[in-house]
Write a protein that holds these residues in place. Structure first.
Motif, PDB file in Angstrom:
ATOM      1  N   SER A  37      40.022  42.326  36.153  1.00 45.45           N
ATOM      2  CA  SER A  37      38.825  41.545  36.508  1.00 45.45           C
ATOM      3  C   SER A  37      37.542  42.298  36.180  1.00 45.45           C
ATOM      4  O   SER A  37      36.462  41.714  36.211  1.00 45.45           O
ATOM      5  CB  SER A  37      38.837  41.200  37.996  1.00 45.45           C
ATOM      6  OG  SER A  37      38.514  42.332  38.776  1.00 45.45           O
TER       7      SER A  37
ATOM      8  N   LYS B 230      44.720  47.455  39.838  1.00 44.43           N
ATOM      9  CA  LYS B 230      44.966  46.123  39.281  1.00 44.43           C
ATOM     10  C   LYS B 230      43.671  45.319  39.183  1.00 44.43           C
ATOM     11  O   LYS B 230      43.416  44.651  38.198  1.00 44.43           O
ATOM     12  CB  LYS B 230      45.977  45.356  40.146  1.00 44.43           C
ATOM     13  CG  LYS B 230      47.417  45.779  39.962  1.00 44.43           C
ATOM     14  CD  LYS B 230      47.931  45.396  38.586  1.00 44.43           C
ATOM     15  CE  LYS B 230      49.075  46.302  38.178  1.00 44.43           C
ATOM     16  NZ  LYS B 230      48.657  47.649  37.796  1.00 44.43           N
ATOM     17  N   LEU B 231      42.855  45.385  40.243  1.00 41.88           N
ATOM     18  CA  LEU B 231      41.619  44.606  40.250  1.00 41.88           C
ATOM     19  C   LEU B 231      40.676  45.076  39.152  1.00 41.88           C
ATOM     20  O   LEU B 231      40.073  44.264  38.438  1.00 41.88           O
ATOM     21  CB  LEU B 231      40.948  44.691  41.622  1.00 41.88           C
ATOM     22  CG  LEU B 231      39.802  43.710  41.858  1.00 41.88           C
ATOM     23  CD1 LEU B 231      40.304  42.264  41.823  1.00 41.88           C
ATOM     24  CD2 LEU B 231      39.108  43.995  43.185  1.00 41.88           C
ATOM     25  N   LYS B 232      40.540  46.389  38.991  1.00 43.13           N
ATOM     26  CA  LYS B 232      39.608  46.885  37.978  1.00 43.13           C
ATOM     27  C   LYS B 232      40.157  46.650  36.567  1.00 43.13           C
ATOM     28  O   LYS B 232      39.390  46.363  35.640  1.00 43.13           O
ATOM     29  CB  LYS B 232      39.280  48.365  38.206  1.00 43.13           C
ATOM     30  CG  LYS B 232      40.390  49.345  37.907  1.00 43.13           C
ATOM     31  CD  LYS B 232      39.953  50.787  38.174  1.00 43.13           C
ATOM     32  CE  LYS B 232      39.890  51.088  39.639  1.00 43.13           C
ATOM     33  NZ  LYS B 232      39.775  52.540  39.930  1.00 43.13           N
TER      34      LYS B 232
ATOM     35  N   SER C 220      44.404  40.198  42.466  1.00 44.30           N
ATOM     36  CA  SER C 220      43.762  40.641  41.225  1.00 44.30           C
ATOM     37  C   SER C 220      43.874  39.566  40.150  1.00 44.30           C
ATOM     38  O   SER C 220      42.912  39.335  39.389  1.00 44.30           O
ATOM     39  CB  SER C 220      44.390  41.952  40.742  1.00 44.30           C
ATOM     40  OG  SER C 220      45.752  41.779  40.393  1.00 44.30           O
TER      41      SER C 220
END
Length: 431
Positions: free
Chosen positions: A313, A308-310, A407
């Motif tokens: 964001s 999710k973070l990659k 995220s």
């Protein structure tokens, strides 16, 4: 592709959601179909060129289901829809403390009896749901389980276990690699196939022996949120149903039902962490890398948090089973590498404490999402956020929520396109 039937006009689209403002009547085309569309007529031909009729179905999805309402982004709206999405997916599927006989289809009782192995095939976020389920099937139902990425499964030779159930996971039901894997599975001789999917009439649903319709409602944000947690609910119900045939797992079904009944309220409580997570996200404004850690069935949740973070964001994020730190990842630890840890109060907690100390000893900055009873305390090297206490069996679902919120808020700070991140599509319909 879906055909939409209007008044004096007809439409063609890749998703019925796009056509809801103009029609509620649809036909789903099958593989190889050709359609001749005019304002006043629709003619469909199959792959052999023969004229065919495809059933016309009326959608019960509200035409405004795609509105963001009070939310700034679809992703945040869909994160907050998870309590109702979980209620909807469980409705009429739990009866008198048991999984309803038809929860997975009219022929489920016959096809699921005697299953001794489960093969789960999926991509992306759905693959992480399958990885969580592997822990559940083997620990709670006593049934062996293998999970594989669809694009890998379809291009290798595999051995089919006796009395195996082939499970595909897909929000859209049109994921190209997952569909190809299902078609290969039919040739290989699996006993039955089950699709866990959010779109009625999709190719995956039509071509599977059994189907679990997720009822999560439309998910528009490219980064999947509510579809993931609802998939996990469906998989947990499947664990409960298959556990009936294992004498040593006789009490599992009641445990699963009780945990799922209380889950929507627990998710509501986890959403109350939003303000604290928003403050924490400020620490990531100048970060370009991060590490996620989990153990047991929380390891796939760490993987999902990193994804999710990659995705939204564009921060490079990796996830590791915490016990693997000494086998390489510790070399990355410094004050510029935030480490995010999921820490429910379970049998692996003592081991996880040891892993956290390894990171602290090397100057790492920790962000720990932990049960109140897990005995983590905030200090200058570690920020601890309390996650509501829940039953062990549903902890992977609950601990997903704060990672989704993290995220989202980091993406806002980074100024990226939350709902439509670069280079990605909602449905991956090509290899």
């Amino acid at each position: 592709m879906v055909v939409g039937y209007g008044l004096g006009e007809n439409f063609l689209a890749s998703d019925q959601l796009a056509l809801l403002p103009v029609t509620r009547r649809f036909s789903f085309l099958e593989e190889g179909d050709v359609v001749e569309l005019t304002r006043r007529s629709v003619k469909i031909f199959d792959k052999n060129g023969e004229a065919v009729e495809r059933p016309v179905k009326e959608s019960d999805v509200k035409h405004d289901a795609g509105d963001k309402g009070q939310f700034k982004h679809y992703m945040l709206k869909e994160i907050y829809e998870q309590p109702i999405a979980i209620k909807n997916t469980l409705e009429n599927r739990m009866v008198n403390g048991r999984v309803a006989e038809a929860a997975f289809g009219e022929d489920a009782a016959r096809l699921l009896t005697g299953i001794r192995h489960v093969e789960i095939i999926a991509c992306g976020t759905s693959y992480h749901a399958g990885m969580v389920a592997r822990y559940w099937f083997e620990e709670y139902a006593g049934i062996s389980c293998n999970v594989e990425i669809a694009s890998e499964f379809r291009y290798r030779k595999s051995v089919v276990h006796e009395n195996s159930l082939f499970v595909t996971l897909s929000q859209s039901g049109e994921t190209a690699d997952t569909l190809a894997a299902l078609r290969l599975a039919k040739e290989l001789g699996f006993r039955a196939s089950l699709a866990i999917c959010n779109v009625p009439g999709s190719s995956l649903v039509r071509e599977s022996d059994l189907a679990y319709m997720m009822k999560a409602g439309p998910e528009i944000g490219v980064a999947s949120t509510k579809a993931f947690t609802v998939q996990l609910c469906g998989l947990l119900l499947l664990v409960a149903q298959l556990s009936r045939h294992n004498a040593s797992a006789a009490a599992v079904e009641a445990e699963v039902i009780a945990a799922l009944q209380s889950l929507p309220a627990k998710v509501e409580s986890a959403l109350d962490m939003d303000d604290a997570i928003q403050d924490l996200a400020e620490d990531f404004a100048d970060k370009n890398h991060s590490l996620f850690l989990g153990r047991g069935d929380q390891y796939p949740i760490a993987m999902e948090g990193a994804l999710k973070l990659k995705e939204i964001s564009y921060i490079h994020a990796e996830a590791y089973a915490a016990g693997e730190l000494k086998h390489g990842p510790l070399a990355l630890i410094d004050a510029e590498m935030p480490v995010i840890v999921v820490a429910p109060n379970n049998t692996l907690l003592e081991k996880l404490h040891s892993n956290v100390e390894e990171v602290r000893a090397r100057g790492g900055l920790m962000y720990v999402f932990a049960d109140k009873g897990a005995q983590f305390k905030s200090d200058e090297t570690m920020k601890v956020l309390d996650v509501p206490t829940c039953e062990k069996i549903v902890a992977p679902i609950l601990y997903t929520i704060p990672l989704q919120l993290l995220s989202y808020h980091v993406a806002l700070i980074k100024g990226t396109d939350v709902d439509q991140p670069r280079n990605l599509a909602k449905s991956v319909t090509v290899e």
